[in-house]
Design a protein around this motif. Structure first.
Motif, short mmCIF file in Angstrom:
data_model
loop_
_atom_site.label_atom_id
_atom_site.label_comp_id
_atom_site.label_asym_id
_atom_site.label_seq_id
_atom_site.Cartn_x
_atom_site.Cartn_y
_atom_site.Cartn_z
N GLN A 232 9.23 5.99 4.26
CA GLN A 232 9.15 4.97 5.31
C GLN A 232 8.48 3.72 4.76
OE1 GLN A 232 7.76 5.36 9.76
NE2 GLN A 232 5.97 4.94 8.52
N ILE A 233 9.09 2.57 5.04
CA ILE A 233 8.53 1.28 4.62
C ILE A 233 8.38 0.38 5.84
CG2 ILE A 233 8.80 -0.74 3.13
CD1 ILE A 233 10.70 0.98 1.39
N LEU A 234 7.15 0.08 6.19
CA LEU A 234 6.86 -0.87 7.27
C LEU A 234 6.47 -2.19 6.63
CD1 LEU A 234 4.62 1.40 9.56
CD2 LEU A 234 7.11 1.18 9.57
N ARG A 235 7.08 -3.27 7.09
CA ARG A 235 6.85 -4.57 6.44
C ARG A 235 6.43 -5.61 7.47
NH1 ARG A 235 11.53 -6.18 2.63
NH2 ARG A 235 10.40 -4.68 1.33
N LEU A 236 5.31 -6.26 7.19
CA LEU A 236 4.82 -7.34 8.04
C LEU A 236 4.85 -8.63 7.23
CD1 LEU A 236 3.50 -7.98 10.83
CD2 LEU A 236 1.29 -7.75 9.68
N THR A 237 5.61 -9.61 7.70
CA THR A 237 5.71 -10.90 7.03
C THR A 237 4.90 -11.93 7.81
OG1 THR A 237 7.93 -10.37 6.22
CG2 THR A 237 7.29 -12.69 6.20
N ILE A 238 4.05 -12.66 7.11
CA ILE A 238 3.16 -13.62 7.76
C ILE A 238 3.39 -15.01 7.18
CG2 ILE A 238 0.77 -14.26 8.25
CD1 ILE A 238 0.01 -11.34 8.07
N GLU A 239 3.69 -15.94 8.07
CA GLU A 239 3.83 -17.36 7.69
C GLU A 239 2.72 -18.12 8.41
OE1 GLU A 239 6.93 -20.96 8.68
OE2 GLU A 239 7.78 -19.01 8.14
N SER A 240 1.98 -18.91 7.67
CA SER A 240 0.88 -19.65 8.30
C SER A 240 0.82 -21.07 7.76
CB SER A 240 -0.46 -18.95 8.05
OG SER A 240 -0.85 -19.05 6.70
N ILE B 66 0.87 -1.18 0.00
CA ILE B 66 0.00 0.00 0.00
C ILE B 66 0.90 1.23 0.00
CG2 ILE B 66 -1.96 1.15 1.09
CD1 ILE B 66 -2.53 -1.76 0.44
N PHE B 67 0.71 2.12 -0.96
CA PHE B 67 1.51 3.34 -1.08
C PHE B 67 0.64 4.56 -0.81
CE2 PHE B 67 3.80 0.39 -3.69
CZ PHE B 67 5.11 0.83 -3.79
N ALA B 68 1.26 5.59 -0.24
CA ALA B 68 0.64 6.92 -0.23
C ALA B 68 1.59 7.84 -0.97
CB ALA B 68 0.42 7.41 1.20
N TYR B 69 1.07 8.52 -1.99
CA TYR B 69 1.89 9.36 -2.86
C TYR B 69 1.24 10.74 -2.97
CZ TYR B 69 4.23 11.07 -7.11
OH TYR B 69 4.94 11.82 -8.02
N GLY B 70 2.05 11.79 -2.95
CA GLY B 70 1.51 13.13 -3.14
C GLY B 70 2.49 14.18 -2.68
N GLN B 71 2.12 15.44 -2.86
CA GLN B 71 3.01 16.52 -2.47
C GLN B 71 3.05 16.64 -0.95
OE1 GLN B 71 0.13 19.92 -3.84
NE2 GLN B 71 1.68 20.85 -2.52
N GLN C 123 10.88 -3.04 -5.93
CA GLN C 123 10.77 -3.54 -7.31
C GLN C 123 9.65 -4.57 -7.46
OE1 GLN C 123 14.45 -4.74 -9.11
NE2 GLN C 123 13.46 -5.86 -10.76
N SER C 124 9.57 -5.52 -6.53
CA SER C 124 8.55 -6.57 -6.66
C SER C 124 7.14 -6.02 -6.51
CB SER C 124 8.78 -7.67 -5.62
OG SER C 124 8.63 -7.16 -4.31
N SER C 125 7.00 -4.88 -5.82
CA SER C 125 5.68 -4.27 -5.64
C SER C 125 5.25 -3.46 -6.87
CB SER C 125 5.69 -3.34 -4.42
OG SER C 125 6.04 -4.04 -3.26
N ALA D 93 4.03 -14.71 2.98
CA ALA D 93 3.89 -13.47 2.20
C ALA D 93 4.13 -12.27 3.10
CB ALA D 93 2.50 -13.40 1.56
N CYS D 94 4.34 -11.12 2.48
CA CYS D 94 4.54 -9.90 3.26
C CYS D 94 3.69 -8.77 2.71
CB CYS D 94 6.02 -9.50 3.28
SG CYS D 94 6.65 -8.92 1.70
N VAL D 95 3.36 -7.84 3.58
CA VAL D 95 2.63 -6.64 3.18
C VAL D 95 3.48 -5.43 3.56
CG1 VAL D 95 1.29 -6.70 5.34
CG2 VAL D 95 0.52 -5.28 3.43
N ASN D 96 3.65 -4.52 2.60
CA ASN D 96 4.41 -3.28 2.82
C ASN D 96 3.46 -2.10 2.96
OD1 ASN D 96 7.14 -4.36 2.43
ND2 ASN D 96 6.58 -4.58 0.28
N PHE D 97 3.73 -1.27 3.94
CA PHE D 97 3.00 -0.01 4.09
C PHE D 97 4.01 1.11 3.83
CE2 PHE D 97 0.89 -3.15 6.74
CZ PHE D 97 -0.43 -3.03 6.33
#
Length: 408
Positions: free
Chosen positions: A203-211, A88-93, A290-292, A227-231
């Protein structure tokens, strides 16, 4: 199996802020529908840009962050629970509401992830958290108090990795909230004429989940999802003339704009297809993500913008970025880990369960007792089948060692 889909692109128009209101700078933009944004101001002569813009979702100034999350990010963010990478990205001025938006989205995503885990006791979850910032093109670990710069390395399987980046295994939701507070305290912020607390880094926050399933379901059904989710809260694009930057702030702004320029180039190239050179390596931001960007991930971008007339050029640039982003195709797939280590773990757990059942039944020979014995024997056979190659390899090493020793 990978499935092609486009980046989910939303635009969030914030209200006119106090500074803009004091200048009498009214809104030039109107959200005419949930997907369309219209420019209502006077278009400068010979200006070559459209008056209407359409995206997956457009949020007017009255929309809450919860609504932005529910309709513009939730589905993508929670894909991580199904073994699909997401970002998930937030982009703007600068001063357009990126950090405000991302904080809300991150908190709600984390809460929903833990709610999901609580509702699925049949699966075992391991969550790991890491956080970094890119400040003046230097990568820094937000979970460490020192400001040591971290190197980027190329891994043939994982792609770009950040060397020595801290990855905390989470104990519970409270532990995660503590780490988020640490990140917030560590991040580089500074005052500009447009924003009293402007984020000066990406800033990149990353949560990796293994189940994995707690109960062994057979060799073909005992895979682990990983898998992982990036904020990603990007620093704001800015013009030195508007922010009145000088010295360190000017240097920061220069680095921010260069990395965002590279991000824009990557997005523009990807929007045309994947033919030709894509300049991922021109900035650390695009290397890490890059993968995102057109890779193995589902991606949502929320573009935030000011409605004020004085920001018309920056707002237009944000929308041009959004126009390109909505044409980028990604190849998200379910990431399945099917390792012998995982199978051994499952089999050992099941054998222990069956042994407990046998003890519970005692010496009475019942049909259930006989079934449990047969099931245990079958599991032991499977376990031996998996372990045998490792035992053979170990024996070969030992024999070689002994033969070498006997010739000395």
């Amino acid at each position: 199996m990978a499935s092609e889909e486009r980046i989910l692109v939303s635009v969030r128009l914030r209200p006119v802020n106090a500074r803009e209101a004091e200048r009498g700078d009214g809104s030039d933009w109107e959200c005419t529908s949930t997907t369309t944004l219209m420019f209502r101001g006077n278009i400068p002569e010979r200006a070559m840009f459209p008056a209407s813009y359409t995206y997956d979702r457009v949020f007017n100034p009255k929309c809450s962050t919860r609504q932005v999350y529910e309709e513009g990010a939730k589905q993508v963010a929670l894909s991580v629970l199904s073994g699909i990478n997401s970002s998930i990205f937030a982009y703007g001025q600068t001063s357009s509401g990126k950090t405000y938006t991302m904080v809300g989205i991150t908190e709600r995503s984390m809460s929903d992830i833990y709610d999901y885990i609580d509702k699925h006791p049949e699966r075992e979850f391991v969550l790991k958290f890491s956080a970094m910032e890119i400040y003046n093109e230097a990568v820094r670990d937000l979970l460490r108090p020192d400001a040591t710069q971290l190197r980027l390395l190329d891994d043939p399987e994982k792609g770009t990795v950040v060397e020595k980046l801290t990855e905390e295994t989470l104990k519970d939701k409270g532990h995660l909230l503590e780490l988020l507070a640490v990140c917030e305290a560590q991040r580089q912020i500074g005052e500009t004429s447009m924003n009293e607390a402007s984020s000066r880094s990406h800033q990149i926050l990353r949560l990796t989940i293994e189940s994995s399933a707690k109960q062994f379901m057979g060799r073909g059904n005992s895979s682990t999802l990983l898998a992982c989710v990036n904020f990603v809260d990007l620093a704001g694009s800015e013009r030195a003339s508007q922010t009145q930057s000088a010295g360190m702030r000017l240097k920061e702004g220069s680095h921010i704009n260069r990395s965002l320029l590279t991000l824009g180039k990557v997005i523009r190239q990807l929007s045309k297809g994947r033919n030709g050179h894509i300049p991922y390596r021109d900035s650390k931001l695009t290397r890490i993500l890059q993968s995102s960007l057109g890779g193995n991930a589902r991606t949502a971008i929320i573009c935030t913008m000011s409605p004020a007339h004085c920001h018309i050029e920056q707002s237009r640039n944000t929308l041009l970025f959004a126009n390109c982003a909505k044409n980028v195709v990604t190849d998200a797939k379910v990431n399945v880990v099917m390792s012998d280590k995982v199978l051994v773990k499952h089999l050992q757990r099941e054998i222990a369960r069956l042994e407990n059942e046998l003890k519970f039944h005692g010496s009475a020979y019942t049909s259930n007792h006989a079934d449990a014995l047969r099931e245990k024997d079958e599991l032991i056979k499977q376990l031996h089948f998996i372990i045998k190659p490792y035992n053979d390899l170990l024996n070969d090493i030992l024999i070689g060692f002994l033969l070498t020793g006997s010739t000395k």
